[in-house]
Design a protein around this motif. Structure first.
Motif, mmCIF file in Angstrom:
data_model
loop_
_atom_site.group_PDB
_atom_site.id
_atom_site.type_symbol
_atom_site.label_atom_id
_atom_site.label_comp_id
_atom_site.label_asym_id
_atom_site.label_seq_id
_atom_site.Cartn_x
_atom_site.Cartn_y
_atom_site.Cartn_z
ATOM 1 N N GLY A 88 0.816 -1.204 0.000
ATOM 2 C CA GLY A 88 0.000 0.000 0.000
ATOM 3 C C GLY A 88 0.857 1.264 0.000
ATOM 4 N N LEU A 103 -7.778 7.606 -6.886
ATOM 5 C CA LEU A 103 -7.780 6.346 -6.141
ATOM 6 C C LEU A 103 -8.272 6.550 -4.721
ATOM 7 N N VAL A 104 -7.796 7.598 -4.059
ATOM 8 C CA VAL A 104 -8.228 7.883 -2.687
ATOM 9 C C VAL A 104 -9.723 8.160 -2.647
ATOM 10 N N CYS A 107 -11.666 5.009 -3.411
ATOM 11 C CA CYS A 107 -11.640 4.072 -2.286
ATOM 12 C C CYS A 107 -12.637 4.481 -1.212
ATOM 13 N N VAL A 110 -16.201 3.667 -2.481
ATOM 14 C CA VAL A 110 -16.453 2.230 -2.381
ATOM 15 C C VAL A 110 -16.606 1.818 -0.924
ATOM 16 N N ALA A 111 -15.741 2.360 -0.076
ATOM 17 C CA ALA A 111 -15.805 2.022 1.347
ATOM 18 C C ALA A 111 -17.139 2.450 1.951
ATOM 19 N N ALA A 141 -6.798 -6.244 4.076
ATOM 20 C CA ALA A 141 -7.498 -5.194 3.330
ATOM 21 C C ALA A 141 -7.409 -3.860 4.064
ATOM 22 N N SER A 142 -7.544 -3.906 5.387
ATOM 23 C CA SER A 142 -7.466 -2.685 6.180
ATOM 24 C C SER A 142 -6.083 -2.047 6.081
ATOM 25 N N MET A 145 -5.504 -0.496 2.459
ATOM 26 C CA MET A 145 -6.287 0.719 2.230
ATOM 27 C C MET A 145 -5.860 1.861 3.154
ATOM 28 N N THR A 148 -2.659 3.287 1.536
ATOM 29 C CA THR A 148 -2.901 3.897 0.230
ATOM 30 C C THR A 148 -3.832 5.092 0.306
ATOM 31 N N ALA A 149 -4.960 4.915 1.001
ATOM 32 C CA ALA A 149 -6.001 5.939 0.995
ATOM 33 C C ALA A 149 -6.383 6.437 2.373
ATOM 34 N N SER A 237 -15.473 12.894 -0.972
ATOM 35 C CA SER A 237 -14.830 11.917 -1.840
ATOM 36 C C SER A 237 -15.190 12.130 -3.299
#
Length: 248
Positions: A88, A103-104, A107, A110-111, A141-142, A145, A148-149, A237
């Motif tokens: 990440g 991407l941020v 994400c 989606v989150a 996954a946590s 992410m 990265t974001a 976002s």
């Protein structure tokens, strides 16, 4: 009219709202603050600041809810997250700024959708056994992410809903996870290069948000605070994605 104070005001508002949400609901700091800080500071510096402040917020909340922490499950979730932080952090360092911004923002969108779906299904259907495999997947996954974001909470929320983890224990244990994962993200990427004034504003806003959240936690229904936080996060976002698509 001089508007040099507007970025500082935006920084303070984003951090304070995120911190207050974190105190009331157990998570939401990054979901609320990340999109706005990315718009203000850029994707890399904005997420780095989220990581740093997220650790501070989680530690302060953890002190207050430490009796409800499930240490064993927290470490089980944190271990795979530490591994996933590395790729990440690589993505965060090497992606083009506009791409990283999209991407941020993407994400976070989606989150948010995932959290909303998880909330709708929280009272229906059979639960998943709280074994090692679900924890490894959620933790990894946590971690990815988060690095990265800046948004590591939704993956843990899905795990909590799927395993029927009681809210008090989940909210408390999540603070332990966020402390570990956020610290790893900062270690992998370093501290953001910001003016001293921004650090002072961010720290003060964090304190104000946590104090206000503590005072309101007994008066504001977590569901109402969560709805407001998700709405703010969605607005921020979407704006982040649009700004990134337009070139930042």
């Amino acid at each position: 009219m001089d508007a040099d104070w507007l970025p500082s005001l935006g920084l303070a508002a984003a951090v304070a709202l995120g911190a207050g949400t974190q105190r009331i609901t157990g998570l939401g700091f990054a979901l609320v603050a990340a999109p706005f800080l990315v718009l203000l500071l850029g994707p890399f510096a904005g997420i780095l600041l989220i990581n740093v402040l997220g650790v501070a917020a989680s530690v302060l909340v953890l002190v207050q809810v430490r009796r409800d922490v499930d240490v064993r499950r927290g470490l089980l979730l944190s271990a795979p997250a530490l591994v996933a932080v590395l790729p990440g952090a690589w993505v965060a360092r090497n992606a083009a700024p506009a791409l990283l911004q999209v991407l941020v923002g993407g994400c976070v969108v989606v989150a948010l959708l995932v959290v909303l779906v998880a909330d709708r299904r929280s009272d229906t259907g059979p639960g998943v056994a709280a074994g090692t495999a679900p924890a490894v997947l959620a933790g990894a996954a946590s971690g990815f992410m988060n690095a990265t974001a800046g948004v590591g909470g939704p993956a843990l929320t899905i795990y909590a809903v799927a395993t029927r983890w009681p809210q008090p224990a989940f909210a408390a244990t999540a603070q332990l996870c966020f402390t570990v994962i956020g610290s790893a993200s900062v270690a992998a990427k370093g501290l953001p290069s910001l003016p001293a004034a921004d650090w002072v504003v961010a720290a003060a806003a964090l304190a104000v948000g946590l104090v206000a959240g503590t005072a309101l936690s007994a008066r504001v229904a977590p569901a109402a605070a969560r709805t407001a936080a998700l709405t703010l996060a969605l607005v921020g976002s979407v704006a982040t994605v649009v700004d990134g698509l337009l070139g930042g």
